[in-house]
Design a protein around this motif. Structure first.
Motif, short mmCIF file in Angstrom:
data_model
loop_
_atom_site.label_atom_id
_atom_site.label_comp_id
_atom_site.label_asym_id
_atom_site.label_seq_id
_atom_site.Cartn_x
_atom_site.Cartn_y
_atom_site.Cartn_z
N PHE A 21 30.76 53.31 45.73
CA PHE A 21 30.11 52.98 44.46
C PHE A 21 30.87 51.80 43.84
O PHE A 21 31.94 51.97 43.28
N GLY A 22 30.30 50.61 43.99
CA GLY A 22 30.99 49.42 43.54
C GLY A 22 32.22 49.12 44.38
O GLY A 22 33.17 48.51 43.90
N MET A 23 32.22 49.55 45.62
CA MET A 23 33.39 49.35 46.50
C MET A 23 33.62 47.86 46.75
O MET A 23 32.68 47.11 46.97
N ASN A 24 34.89 47.46 46.72
CA ASN A 24 35.25 46.06 46.91
C ASN A 24 36.44 45.99 47.86
O ASN A 24 37.57 46.33 47.48
N TYR A 25 36.20 45.58 49.09
CA TYR A 25 37.28 45.58 50.07
C TYR A 25 38.39 44.59 49.70
O TYR A 25 39.52 44.71 50.19
N ARG A 26 38.10 43.63 48.85
CA ARG A 26 39.12 42.64 48.49
C ARG A 26 40.20 43.22 47.57
O ARG A 26 41.20 42.55 47.31
N MET A 27 40.02 44.42 47.06
CA MET A 27 41.01 45.01 46.18
C MET A 27 42.14 45.67 46.95
O MET A 27 43.11 46.16 46.36
N TRP A 28 42.04 45.71 48.28
CA TRP A 28 43.10 46.29 49.11
C TRP A 28 43.99 45.19 49.67
O TRP A 28 43.54 44.07 49.89
N GLY A 214 49.18 40.16 41.16
CA GLY A 214 48.79 41.43 40.57
C GLY A 214 48.22 41.34 39.18
O GLY A 214 47.67 42.32 38.67
N SER A 215 48.33 40.19 38.54
CA SER A 215 47.72 40.04 37.21
C SER A 215 46.41 39.28 37.35
O SER A 215 46.06 38.83 38.43
N ARG A 216 45.69 39.15 36.27
CA ARG A 216 44.39 38.50 36.37
C ARG A 216 44.15 37.59 35.17
O ARG A 216 44.80 37.69 34.14
N HIS A 284 51.84 32.14 40.78
CA HIS A 284 50.83 33.12 40.39
C HIS A 284 49.49 32.71 40.97
O HIS A 284 49.04 31.58 40.81
N MET A 285 48.88 33.67 41.67
CA MET A 285 47.56 33.42 42.25
C MET A 285 46.65 34.56 41.84
O MET A 285 46.90 35.71 42.18
N TYR A 286 45.61 34.27 41.05
CA TYR A 286 44.71 35.33 40.63
C TYR A 286 43.91 35.82 41.83
O TYR A 286 43.60 35.08 42.74
N HIS A 287 43.61 37.12 41.82
CA HIS A 287 42.98 37.73 42.97
C HIS A 287 41.48 37.90 42.74
O HIS A 287 40.99 37.72 41.65
N GLY A 288 40.78 38.25 43.79
CA GLY A 288 39.36 38.56 43.69
C GLY A 288 38.44 37.43 44.09
O GLY A 288 37.23 37.63 44.18
N ASP A 293 41.19 34.45 49.06
CA ASP A 293 41.52 35.83 48.72
C ASP A 293 43.04 36.03 48.77
O ASP A 293 43.63 36.11 49.85
N ALA A 294 43.66 36.16 47.60
CA ALA A 294 45.11 36.32 47.54
C ALA A 294 45.57 37.62 48.18
O ALA A 294 46.66 37.69 48.74
#
Length: 327
Positions: A21-28, A214-216, A284-288, A293-294
Motif C-alpha cells: 500500500f503505497g510501497m516505495n522500493y527506493r526507501m530501502w 537521511g534528511s529531506r 548532503h544528498m536528498y533521497h527519493g 537515487d541516493a
C-alpha cells in the motif's frame, strides 16, 4: 529492513507474493537490489495515487483515492475525535486503501465476524469504550469531545518505569544479556558508525567525506511531491548534492558542475549545489529522486545493530568533477 533479504534468500521461509500500500522500493538501502527482488516474485500488487516507479514493477496496480475522496477517523489525543468526510466521491475506479483491505478480507477470511461488519462497523468497535458511534460522529463534521475520556496520568513515574526492574535504569538490564557486543552495550557509550572517519579510517582515506541522505527538503515528503511542477520550481529541477564551498574549492568544483558522488556500494551522477547549510566534510544528498537515487549508495547490511535502521546519515563518500566530455 529484513524484507529484501528474505525475498532473495527465502529464509526463514520463502515469500511468493506481496501486496503493498503505497510501497516505495527506493526507501530501502540498496534500493536497486530490492527492486530486483520484487521482480523475482510470482505476484506483486501495489496501490498508489500515481503510477510510481514501484507500481511499474507490479503485476497489478490498484488505484487509491486521495484523502479528499475518503472518510477517515482522526483522534486528537484521548479527548477529541472526528470522522472526516470526503469532499468529492472517489474518482474513476479508485478506492481507499481501507476499502481494498476489507474487500480482500471478505475473500481471505469470510468467517471473521468483525471484518464482515465493514469499515464503519470496525470503527464502532474501536470507539465502543468511549461511547461514541459513527452515526454520532457524522452529526458533528468538525469533530466532538470524547464523552468518557480515559484519565491522563500526570505522574507516570509514580507507578514505576516500564523496565524489568521497574526503575529508571542507567544500565539496561535488557541489554546486559548481550554482554559488551558493539551497539548492545548496557551502559550508554558512543560507538562511531561503522563507516565513518573514526570507525573506519582505512576506508576514509579513499572516501574522506561523510554522506547524509537521511534528511529531506521541506517541500518534498520523501519521494512524494518531487514530481509536481510547483514544488520542483522551489529548487532547480535536477538532482543535486549539497557541498560546503571549502570542499568544492578543494575539489575544483563550482556551482552546478556535474559531479560523481560515490560510496563503496555505488555511484550516481548529480550536480553540485554549494551551500554553507552543510558542514565542511559533509555531503548532503536528498533521497527519493528517480533520476539519482541516493539510497542506492548504501549497502543493505549497513544497519544500526540495535534498531536495524539504515545508516543514511553516516556513510563515507567521495566526490569528483565530471569532465565535459564525460557528462
Amino acid at each position: 529492513m529484513a524484507l529484501p533479504d528474505q525475498l532473495r534468500t527465502g529464509q526463514p521461509y520463502p515469500l511468493k507474493a506481496l501486496v503493498g500500500f503505497g510501497m516505495n522500493y527506493r526507501m530501502w538501502p540498496d534500493s536497486e537490489g530490492f527492486k530486483e527482488s520484487l521482480d523475482n516474485l510470482d505476484l506483486v500488487v501495489n496501490t498508489d495515487i500515481f503510477m510510481t516507479d514501484t507500481c511499474r514493477h507490479a503485476d497489478i496496480v490498484l488505484p487509491a483515492c486521495t484523502s479528499l475522496e475518503r472518510m477517515e477517523l482522526r483522534a486528537y489525543g484521548p479527548r477529541y475525535v472526528m470522522l472526516s468526510q470526503p469532499v468529492i466521491p472517489a474518482l474513476y475506479e479508485s478506492k481507499s486503501a481501507v476499502d481494498m483491505i476489507f474487500e480482500l478480507a471478505k475473500r481471505i477470511c469470510p468467517e471473521d465476524d468483525l471484518f464482515a461488519k465493514g469499515y464503519e462497523g470496525c470503527i464502532d468497535w474501536i470507539l465502543e469504550p468511549s461511547g461514541i458511534t459513527v452515526s454520532e460522529l457524522k452529526k458533528h463534521p468538525g469533530g466532538m469531545p470524547v464523552p468518557h475520556p480515559l484519565p491522563v496520568k500526570d505522574r507516570k513515574y509514580e507507578g514505576g518505569a516500564a523496565t524489568p526492574s521497574g526503575k529508571i535504569e542507567f544500565q539496561s538490564t535488557v541489554l546486559e544479556k548481550y554482554g559488551e557486543k558493539p551497539g548492545f552495550e548496557s551502559l550508554p557509550v558512543y560507538t562511531p558508525p561503522r563507516n565513518s572517519p573514526d570507525g573506519n579510517p582505512d576506508l576514509a582515506r579513499d572516501y574522506p567525506l561523510v554522506l547524509n541522505a537521511g534528511s529531506r527538503l521541506p517541500m518534498f515528503i520523501h519521494s512524494r511531491a518531487n514530481h509536481l511542477t510547483w514544488t520542483q520550481n522551489l529548487r532547480p529541477n535536477h538532482p543535486a548534492a549539497d557541498i560546503h564551498p571549502d570542499d568544492a574549492i578543494r575539489h575544483g568544483i563550482r556551482q552546478d558542475d556535474a559531479i560523481r558522488l560515490a560510496t563503496p556500494h555505488g555511484a550516481i551522477q548529480v550536480k553540485a549545489n554549494l551551500t554553507r547549510m552543510v558542514l565542511p566534510g559533509v555531503v548532503h544528498m536528498y533521497h527519493g529522486s528517480s533520476l539519482a537515487d541516493a539510497n542506492s549508495l548504501f549497502d543493505k547490511d549497513y544497519l544500526d545493530p540495535l534498531s536495524g535502521f539504515p545508516g543514511y546519515k553516516s556513510a563515507l563518500c567521495r566526490i569528483e568533477k565530471i569532465k565535459e566530455d564525460q557528462a
